[in-house]
Design a protein around this motif. Structure first.
Motif, PDB file in Angstrom:
ATOM      1  N   ASN A   1     -19.803  63.536  -2.792  1.00  0.00           N
ATOM      2  CA  ASN A   1     -21.006  63.452  -3.623  1.00  0.00           C
ATOM      3  C   ASN A   1     -21.952  62.385  -3.078  1.00  0.00           C
ATOM      4  O   ASN A   1     -22.555  62.579  -2.032  1.00  0.00           O
ATOM      5  CB  ASN A   1     -20.623  63.198  -5.080  1.00  0.00           C
ATOM      6  CG  ASN A   1     -20.042  64.423  -5.742  1.00  0.00           C
ATOM      7  OD1 ASN A   1     -20.657  65.483  -5.773  1.00  0.00           O
ATOM      8  ND2 ASN A   1     -18.818  64.311  -6.270  1.00  0.00           N
ATOM      9  N   PHE A   2     -22.057  61.251  -3.785  1.00  0.00           N
ATOM     10  CA  PHE A   2     -23.069  60.255  -3.421  1.00  0.00           C
ATOM     11  C   PHE A   2     -22.499  58.852  -3.240  1.00  0.00           C
ATOM     12  O   PHE A   2     -23.268  57.887  -3.226  1.00  0.00           O
ATOM     13  CB  PHE A   2     -24.155  60.192  -4.504  1.00  0.00           C
ATOM     14  CG  PHE A   2     -24.756  61.522  -4.863  1.00  0.00           C
ATOM     15  CD1 PHE A   2     -25.523  62.219  -3.949  1.00  0.00           C
ATOM     16  CD2 PHE A   2     -24.550  62.080  -6.116  1.00  0.00           C
ATOM     17  CE1 PHE A   2     -26.076  63.443  -4.270  1.00  0.00           C
ATOM     18  CE2 PHE A   2     -25.103  63.296  -6.451  1.00  0.00           C
ATOM     19  CZ  PHE A   2     -25.869  63.994  -5.523  1.00  0.00           C
TER      20      PHE A   2
ATOM     21  N   GLU B   1     -26.647  62.771 -11.958  1.00  0.00           N
ATOM     22  CA  GLU B   1     -26.083  63.964 -12.579  1.00  0.00           C
ATOM     23  C   GLU B   1     -24.957  63.515 -13.496  1.00  0.00           C
ATOM     24  O   GLU B   1     -24.003  62.875 -13.046  1.00  0.00           O
ATOM     25  CB  GLU B   1     -25.575  64.925 -11.507  1.00  0.00           C
ATOM     26  CG  GLU B   1     -26.658  65.386 -10.542  1.00  0.00           C
ATOM     27  CD  GLU B   1     -26.097  66.144  -9.356  1.00  0.00           C
ATOM     28  OE1 GLU B   1     -24.860  66.318  -9.295  1.00  0.00           O
ATOM     29  OE2 GLU B   1     -26.888  66.576  -8.487  1.00  0.00           O
ATOM     30  N   SER B   2     -25.063  63.827 -14.774  1.00  0.00           N
ATOM     31  CA  SER B   2     -24.137  63.279 -15.758  1.00  0.00           C
ATOM     32  C   SER B   2     -22.690  63.658 -15.454  1.00  0.00           C
ATOM     33  O   SER B   2     -21.775  62.846 -15.658  1.00  0.00           O
ATOM     34  CB  SER B   2     -24.531  63.736 -17.168  1.00  0.00           C
ATOM     35  OG  SER B   2     -24.534  65.147 -17.253  1.00  0.00           O
TER      36      SER B   2
ATOM     37  N   GLN C   1     -17.474  61.566 -13.757  1.00  0.00           N
ATOM     38  CA  GLN C   1     -16.293  61.646 -12.896  1.00  0.00           C
ATOM     39  C   GLN C   1     -15.973  60.289 -12.290  1.00  0.00           C
ATOM     40  O   GLN C   1     -14.805  59.871 -12.244  1.00  0.00           O
ATOM     41  CB  GLN C   1     -16.519  62.681 -11.796  1.00  0.00           C
ATOM     42  CG  GLN C   1     -16.499  64.123 -12.276  1.00  0.00           C
ATOM     43  CD  GLN C   1     -16.855  65.108 -11.169  1.00  0.00           C
ATOM     44  OE1 GLN C   1     -17.256  64.705 -10.073  1.00  0.00           O
ATOM     45  NE2 GLN C   1     -16.718  66.391 -11.458  1.00  0.00           N
ATOM     46  N   TYR C   2     -16.986  59.577 -11.846  1.00  0.00           N
ATOM     47  CA  TYR C   2     -16.765  58.236 -11.310  1.00  0.00           C
ATOM     48  C   TYR C   2     -16.289  57.285 -12.419  1.00  0.00           C
ATOM     49  O   TYR C   2     -15.452  56.405 -12.168  1.00  0.00           O
ATOM     50  CB  TYR C   2     -18.043  57.703 -10.674  1.00  0.00           C
ATOM     51  CG  TYR C   2     -18.394  58.359  -9.355  1.00  0.00           C
ATOM     52  CD1 TYR C   2     -17.488  58.407  -8.307  1.00  0.00           C
ATOM     53  CD2 TYR C   2     -19.652  58.933  -9.157  1.00  0.00           C
ATOM     54  CE1 TYR C   2     -17.812  59.011  -7.099  1.00  0.00           C
ATOM     55  CE2 TYR C   2     -19.985  59.530  -7.950  1.00  0.00           C
ATOM     56  CZ  TYR C   2     -19.061  59.573  -6.926  1.00  0.00           C
ATOM     57  OH  TYR C   2     -19.390  60.169  -5.733  1.00  0.00           O
ATOM     58  N   ALA C   3     -16.841  57.452 -13.613  1.00  0.00           N
ATOM     59  CA  ALA C   3     -16.401  56.611 -14.731  1.00  0.00           C
ATOM     60  C   ALA C   3     -14.928  56.867 -15.040  1.00  0.00           C
ATOM     61  O   ALA C   3     -14.150  55.925 -15.273  1.00  0.00           O
ATOM     62  CB  ALA C   3     -17.268  56.871 -15.957  1.00  0.00           C
ATOM     63  N   ASP C   4     -14.527  58.129 -15.032  1.00  0.00           N
ATOM     64  CA  ASP C   4     -13.114  58.463 -15.285  1.00  0.00           C
ATOM     65  C   ASP C   4     -12.208  57.908 -14.190  1.00  0.00           C
ATOM     66  O   ASP C   4     -11.021  57.656 -14.420  1.00  0.00           O
ATOM     67  CB  ASP C   4     -12.949  59.978 -15.383  1.00  0.00           C
ATOM     68  CG  ASP C   4     -13.645  60.572 -16.593  1.00  0.00           C
ATOM     69  OD1 ASP C   4     -13.910  59.809 -17.547  1.00  0.00           O
ATOM     70  OD2 ASP C   4     -13.947  61.783 -16.588  1.00  0.00           O
ATOM     71  N   ALA C   5     -12.772  57.739 -12.994  1.00  0.00           N
ATOM     72  CA  ALA C   5     -11.974  57.216 -11.876  1.00  0.00           C
ATOM     73  C   ALA C   5     -11.900  55.698 -11.874  1.00  0.00           C
ATOM     74  O   ALA C   5     -11.260  55.120 -10.982  1.00  0.00           O
ATOM     75  CB  ALA C   5     -12.553  57.707 -10.559  1.00  0.00           C
TER      76      ALA C   5
ATOM     77  N   PHE D   1     -20.112  53.923 -16.096  1.00  0.00           N
ATOM     78  CA  PHE D   1     -21.003  54.448 -15.067  1.00  0.00           C
ATOM     79  C   PHE D   1     -21.834  55.619 -15.589  1.00  0.00           C
ATOM     80  O   PHE D   1     -22.944  55.842 -15.136  1.00  0.00           O
ATOM     81  CB  PHE D   1     -20.195  54.878 -13.841  1.00  0.00           C
ATOM     82  CG  PHE D   1     -20.985  54.838 -12.559  1.00  0.00           C
ATOM     83  CD1 PHE D   1     -21.623  53.679 -12.154  1.00  0.00           C
ATOM     84  CD2 PHE D   1     -21.099  55.958 -11.758  1.00  0.00           C
ATOM     85  CE1 PHE D   1     -22.367  53.628 -10.973  1.00  0.00           C
ATOM     86  CE2 PHE D   1     -21.834  55.931 -10.583  1.00  0.00           C
ATOM     87  CZ  PHE D   1     -22.469  54.758 -10.193  1.00  0.00           C
ATOM     88  N   GLY D   2     -21.289  56.355 -16.549  1.00  0.00           N
ATOM     89  CA  GLY D   2     -22.051  57.456 -17.141  1.00  0.00           C
ATOM     90  C   GLY D   2     -23.274  56.988 -17.893  1.00  0.00           C
ATOM     91  O   GLY D   2     -24.218  57.764 -18.115  1.00  0.00           O
TER      92      GLY D   2
END
Length: 601
Positions: A191-192, A327-328, A333-337, A342-343
């Motif tokens: 992703n980014f 993109e929410s 996904q990054y927040a869950d990781a 981060f969301g």
């Protein structure tokens, strides 16, 4: 005469409201668009940054960050700046660009899935751009320290590969010739998110002390406007809180800003649709900060605690860099990781619990329908369908209220000298007849958060950016382009602000006027006149808003018309009673007018 004077006063106040709204928006948010963020494009204008402003601002001891940014006296063209051979190419699934070996800067990031404009030949969004271009925006990793020669913004690094991809990391290295070797290993995901691993290997005779750092420098010249409902500018998560600020103007006034809410989870710069953010290594002390570098340049930096590197040892620090679209789904996904909050880089506001499910539903409807405008219409139908039982109860309650009007008037007449007893008897009447006088307010109260949540969703959801509807609407996140005053584009000018009434705004006024006409009300003539022109006032106010929001409102008004027609057919006594009351009032008003005319004659 009093009625005419009141009507003229209401009309004057309405137009003052229109002018005041437009003036206020232009004053407080001079570059703001009520439809969202401006497009980011690269142009070759002359930058104004000075050498000191661009990278040599003092930092807490030891040492200072030398980002190598120096003033450029002549304009720098983007393509010319990227033409250097001293670059490592970036080619990831959703990102392309390059890393400048001079200073080890990540200063060229394009987003493959997002275009600058709606045109088919538009270039991808250029999120990062080299120093010296008008829209300079880049990230850099290095060290500060004392008693040791360190790489700086002018250092030329050596790379072990030509291309950074999701499957192939690249390591940059530099030997200071004094026994210390510095390395930065770059990796990128699908992703980014890039990961920079900074390593110092000390082969010298004695220990050294260094502080790894990461920074993001950007110009505010191409920044999205920060509005009352969507923050743009410096932001980050610290401790358990997310700080949406300070704004760029605040940072210019204060010079620097150090968050005190707790350890940093991430920090950087946010636009409406884009984000560049540093994510520190977990469990390692790091000091976050924002600072103004002058001439519209700003920096977010992350400085780790000093590290002693004994002879024959090495020390590493890992910092992640997010450079991409907000993109929410990806942010969550990054927040869950493990990246806390981060969301919330998307400024959802107080209605996050309601806005995010609405965005999710819009995405599902878009996947089903293949057109975002159709998805908005389907969402409107779903919302109105869920509220239909409440509307039925509202009309039933209104019918019941009409039915008990004679009894209530009798009570009011009987206890006109005892207000407390009158109130008690009225409440007893409501209870005996099963009438809830507040039931009619419930649909309105429910629609307020729904409308505001959809407004936020349509402004913040990058999923709607550049999404077309049909016919003339090629971007639902922008205002309606078919303006009536310039004959739908035939005349060579663009009507400003509230004068830019498009087809959707006109449909909004017409459909709202029809809903008022279909709903017979017992109002005095002045109130009736106010309600007659209120739709046209809202038509002016809503004209600059995103076409997607107007599409929702027009669809909702059409559904309201259908719903009112159906419910009035189910409750004919309600319409008959309202029309009778309206006719009685008109008769009384005509009689009073005749008496006034006779007395003057």
């Amino acid at each position: 005469m009093d009625n005419q004077r009141n009507l003229l006063l209401a009309v004057a106040l309405s137009f003052l409201l229109i002018l005041g709204w437009d003036t206020a928006m232009r004053y407080f948010y001079p570059e703001a668009s009520l439809s969202g963020a401006p497009e980011q494009t690269q142009t070759a204008a002359a930058p104004t940054a000075t050498g000191a402003a661009a990278g040599t601002a003092p930092i807490a001891a030891p040492g200072s960050i030398d980002a190598g940014a120096t003033g450029i006296g002549v304009p720098v063209d983007l393509d010319q700046a990227l033409a250097s051979e001293e670059r490592v190419r970036i080619d990831a699934p959703r990102v392309e660009g390059s890393i400048n070996l001079v200073g080890a800067r990540i200063d060229d990031i394009e987003l493959k899935d997002h275009r600058q404009t709606v045109k088919d030949d538009s270039r991808p969004v250029q999120l990062f751009a080299p120093q010296g271009t008008t829209d300079q925006h880049f990230a850099q990793f290095g060290w500060i320290g004392q008693g040791v020669t360190l790489p700086d913004g002018k250092t030329v690094w050596q790379a072990d590969g030509e291309t950074l991809s999701a499957t192939r990391p690249v390591t940059l290295s530099w030997d200071n010739g004094e026994g210390q070797v510095f390395r930065i290993r770059y990796a990128i995901d699908e992703n980014f998110m890039l990961t920079a691993t900074q390593t110092v290997a000390n082969t010298g005779a004695g220990p050294i002390v260094v502080q790894p750092y990461g920074l993001i420098t950007r110009s505010s010249a191409n920044a999205s406007p920060s509005t009352f409902n969507a923050h743009s500018g410096p932001m980050g998560a610290f401790g358990d809180t997310v700080e949406y600020g300070p704004d760029y103007e605040d940072l210019v006034e204060s010079g620097s800003f150090t968050p005190e809410a707790g350890a940093p989870d991430w920090l950087g710069f946010s636009d409406i649709y884009w984000l560049s953010a540093l994510v520190p290594q977990q469990g390692i002390d790091a000091t976050p900060g924002f600072r103004s570098l002058g001439d519209n340049l700003f920096r977010a930096d992350l400085i780790y605690a000093p590290e002693t590197v004994p002879a024959g040892q090495r020390v590493s620090r890992e910092t992640r860099l997010f450079a991409g679209a907000k993109e929410s789904v990806v942010l969550d996904q990054y927040a869950d990781a493990g990246i806390e909050n981060f969301g919330k880089a998307i400024d959802w506001g107080w209605f996050e619990w309601f806005v995010k499910p609405m965005v999710w539903l819009l995405r599902q409807l878009y996947d089903f329908a293949g057109n975002f405008g159709v998805a908005i219409i389907l969402l409107t139908i779903i919302i109105r369908g869920l509220m239909f039982p409440i509307a039925q109860k509202q009309f039933a309650s209104m019918a019941a209220m009409k039915a008990v009007q004679p009894k209530m008037k009798a009570i009011q007449e009987r206890y006109k000298d005892d207000k407390q007893k009158q109130q008690q008897e009225v409440m007893k009447l409501y209870k005996d007849e099963g009438v809830n006088p507040l039931a009619g307010c419930l649909p309105l109260l429910i629609q307020i958060p729904i409308f505001f949540a959809l407004y936020k969703a349509l402004i913040l959801a990058i999923e709607m950016r550049h999404k077309p509807f049909y016919l003339w609407i090629d971007d639902l996140s922008a205002p309606d382009p078919a303006k009536i005053l310039n004959l739908f584009g035939l005349l060579p000018f663009d009507p400003p602000g509230f004068l830019g009434i498009g087809i959707l705004a006109a449909l909004l006024g017409v459909t709202m006027w029809l809903t008022f006409k279909l709903n017979p009300s017992a109002m005095d003539p002045v109130q009736q006149q106010i309600f007659n022109f209120m739709p046209w006032v809202l038509m002016f106010i809503m004209a600059p808003f995103a076409a997607g929001l107007l599409l929702y409102w027009v669809t909702s008004n059409i559904l309201t018309l259908a719903q009112q027609s159906y419910l009035y057919s189910r409750h004919p006594q309600l319409k008959a009673a309202a029309e009778k009351q309206k006719a009685d009032q008109e008769m009384v008003a005509a009689r009073d007018k005749a008496r006034e005319k006779k007395s003057k004659g």
